[in-house]
Every structure is written in C-alpha cells, then in structure tokens.
Enzyme design. Structure first.
Site, PDB file in Angstrom:
ATOM      1  N   ARG A  79      31.132  35.087  29.072  1.00  0.00           N
ATOM      2  CA  ARG A  79      30.502  33.700  29.112  1.00  0.00           C
ATOM      3  C   ARG A  79      31.021  32.982  27.897  1.00  0.00           C
ATOM      4  NH1 ARG A  79      26.910  37.236  31.478  1.00  0.00           N
ATOM      5  NH2 ARG A  79      25.976  37.807  29.760  1.00  0.00           N
ATOM      6  N   GLU A 116      21.546  45.612  24.201  1.00  0.00           N
ATOM      7  CA  GLU A 116      20.197  45.413  24.526  1.00  0.00           C
ATOM      8  C   GLU A 116      20.154  46.355  25.907  1.00  0.00           C
ATOM      9  OE1 GLU A 116      18.927  41.941  26.118  1.00  0.00           O
ATOM     10  OE2 GLU A 116      16.530  42.662  26.381  1.00  0.00           O
TER      11      GLU A 116
HETATM   12  P1  AMP Z   1      23.332  41.934  22.142  1.00  0.00           P
HETATM   13  O1  AMP Z   1      24.363  42.675  21.573  1.00  0.00           O
HETATM   14  O2  AMP Z   1      22.203  43.061  22.224  1.00  0.00           O
HETATM   15  O3  AMP Z   1      22.960  40.858  21.055  1.00  0.00           O
HETATM   16  O4  AMP Z   1      23.653  41.346  23.313  1.00  0.00           O
HETATM   17  C1  AMP Z   1      24.321  40.208  23.408  1.00  0.00           C
HETATM   18  C2  AMP Z   1      25.295  40.012  24.613  1.00  0.00           C
HETATM   19  O5  AMP Z   1      24.785  40.685  25.599  1.00  0.00           O
HETATM   20  C3  AMP Z   1      25.822  38.924  24.805  1.00  0.00           C
HETATM   21  O6  AMP Z   1      27.275  38.837  25.201  1.00  0.00           O
HETATM   22  C4  AMP Z   1      25.081  38.410  26.018  1.00  0.00           C
HETATM   23  O7  AMP Z   1      25.893  37.711  26.848  1.00  0.00           O
HETATM   24  C5  AMP Z   1      24.487  39.872  26.774  1.00  0.00           C
HETATM   25  N1  AMP Z   1      23.211  39.514  26.852  1.00  0.00           N
HETATM   26  C6  AMP Z   1      22.123  40.562  26.233  1.00  0.00           C
HETATM   27  N2  AMP Z   1      21.086  40.425  26.301  1.00  0.00           N
HETATM   28  C7  AMP Z   1      20.761  39.424  27.430  1.00  0.00           C
HETATM   29  C8  AMP Z   1      19.800  38.790  28.135  1.00  0.00           C
HETATM   30  N3  AMP Z   1      18.696  39.073  28.118  1.00  0.00           N
HETATM   31  N4  AMP Z   1      20.224  37.778  29.120  1.00  0.00           N
HETATM   32  C9  AMP Z   1      21.581  37.550  29.087  1.00  0.00           C
HETATM   33  N5  AMP Z   1      22.517  37.947  28.196  1.00  0.00           N
HETATM   34  C10 AMP Z   1      22.237  39.040  27.625  1.00  0.00           C
END
Ligand code: AMP
Length: 191
Positions: A79, A116
């Site tokens: 995205r 996550e």
């Molecule tokens: P993080 O590495 O945990 O900060 O996750 C960020 C990446 O995972 C980004 O590229 C987001 O598109 C996706 N992402 C993680 N958690 C979510 C969520 N709750 N909703 C949408 N996208 C998420």
C-alpha cells in the site's frame, strides 16, 4: 501522544491537524480479526478510492515534509507504493520500491523482522540511492514499527539519507514511534 483512550473518548488527532485527521478517520474502515483473530485491520480502501481525500493526503504529506527536503520517495510494499507513486508524481521526484523478499531482480540488501501479525523480509536494490539521495519514506499504517525500522535501516544501509517518514495512520497504542526512537514520524491520523 494520543492513546487508545483518546480514541475511545472521541478525540481525533494527527500531526497535520484535527481537520485532516477527521477526514481520514471518516475514510478508514476497521476490519475485525483480519488477517488473524485479534487484529483490527485498518482498511484504507475507502480513502484510496476517494479522489478528493487521496489528493488531500498526498498534498498534506508534501506540505509537511517540504518538497525541497527529498530527492526520491520510497514506498513500502504494497500500500505504500500507491502513496509513494502519487507523492513522487506530484512533487516531480522519483519513486523507489521497498519490496518483499524475492521480488527485486538485481543485487539487494535484505532485512528480516517481526510485524504485528507475523514475520517478513524486506529488500531494496543496493544501487537505489547512489550519491546519498535524500529519501522520503511512506506507508499506510504504522503499527509496532518493525516494518518502518527495517525500511529505514535498509535505506541507510545502501547509502540513502532518510529525510522524513510519513504514514496515514499511526496505531499509537502499539508503540511504533517509541521503537523508532529519535527518528521523526509524521502521521495524518493518530489513534
Ligand atoms: P508494523 O511493522 O507492525 O508497524 O506493521 C506495519 C505494516 O503492516 C504496514 O505496512 C501496514 O500496512 C501493516 N499493518 C500492520 N498492522 C496493521 C493494521 N492493524 N491495519 C492495517 N495494516 C497493518
């Protein structure tokens, strides 16, 4: 810093002001238990699908970061690509993809990390930022910060200079900003 409690109390905040934060909040749909049970997925499809709001997002990021502060825009798969392309076009800059493992055809730098809801590997071409280009990094959502940290490390690892990092939504209760330490984060909506 905003918290889940602020959100529950109805306060809508972000680093470019409450009005744009409210606009974005109106175009983000919460999807429960996607892609795994317990995850509340922030679906930005309504935002990307609304030309007026998408343009506003692009304009706000360029205004905050200053068009003279970056030479290229790096988007995080997938995205982030949509944001990066539009910002690059609007600002007359190039765009560089930060991709999942195995997608880039030439020599890459790779980093594995936790997110996550799983694990992932990101890669960038080693020659993407020759000459020490200044790089604006963009993604849709900041959650735990693992993806962002990996991306910033990758860019700096191949000689790029990170000029800024913008996201549309910061899930602040997951601590992404803390994980990024002194690296500044610009989020249009903080929940
Ligand atoms: P993080 O590495 O945990 O900060 O996750 C960020 C990446 O995972 C980004 O590229 C987001 O598109 C996706 N992402 C993680 N958690 C979510 C969520 N709750 N909703 C949408 N996208 C998420």
């Amino acid at each position: 810093m905003a918290s889940a409690g602020d959100s529950q109390a109805g306060t809508v905040t972000g680093d470019s002001g409450a009005e744009v934060a409210r606009l974005i909040a109106s175009r983000v749909t919460d999807v429960l238990d996607f892609p795994k049970p317990g995850i509340v997925f922030k679906d930005l499809s309504p935002l990307f699908g609304d030309g007026r709001v998408f343009r506003r997002v692009v304009d706000e990021i360029i205004a905050y970061q200053d068009v003279d502060s970056f030479d290229v825009v790096a988007g995080i798969e997938a995205r982030g690509f949509m944001l990066a392309s539009a910002i690059a076009y609007a600002s007359g800059r190039g765009v560089v993809p930060v991709r999942k493992a195995g997608k880039l055809p030439r020599e890459v730098l790779s980093v594995a990390y936790d997110l996550e809801y799983g694990q992932a590997t990101l890669e960038v071409h080693t020659d993407a930022f020759e000459g020490g280009a200044r790089v604006l990094v963009v993604d849709d959502v900041l959650a735990t910060g693992g993806t962002a940290q990996a991306t910033l490390d990758l860019i700096e690892g191949v000689g790029g200079r990170v000029s800024g990092f913008s996201v549309v939504v910061d899930l602040s209760f997951l601590g992404g900003r803390d994980r990024l330490g002194s690296r500044p984060v610009h989020a249009l909506l903080v929940v």
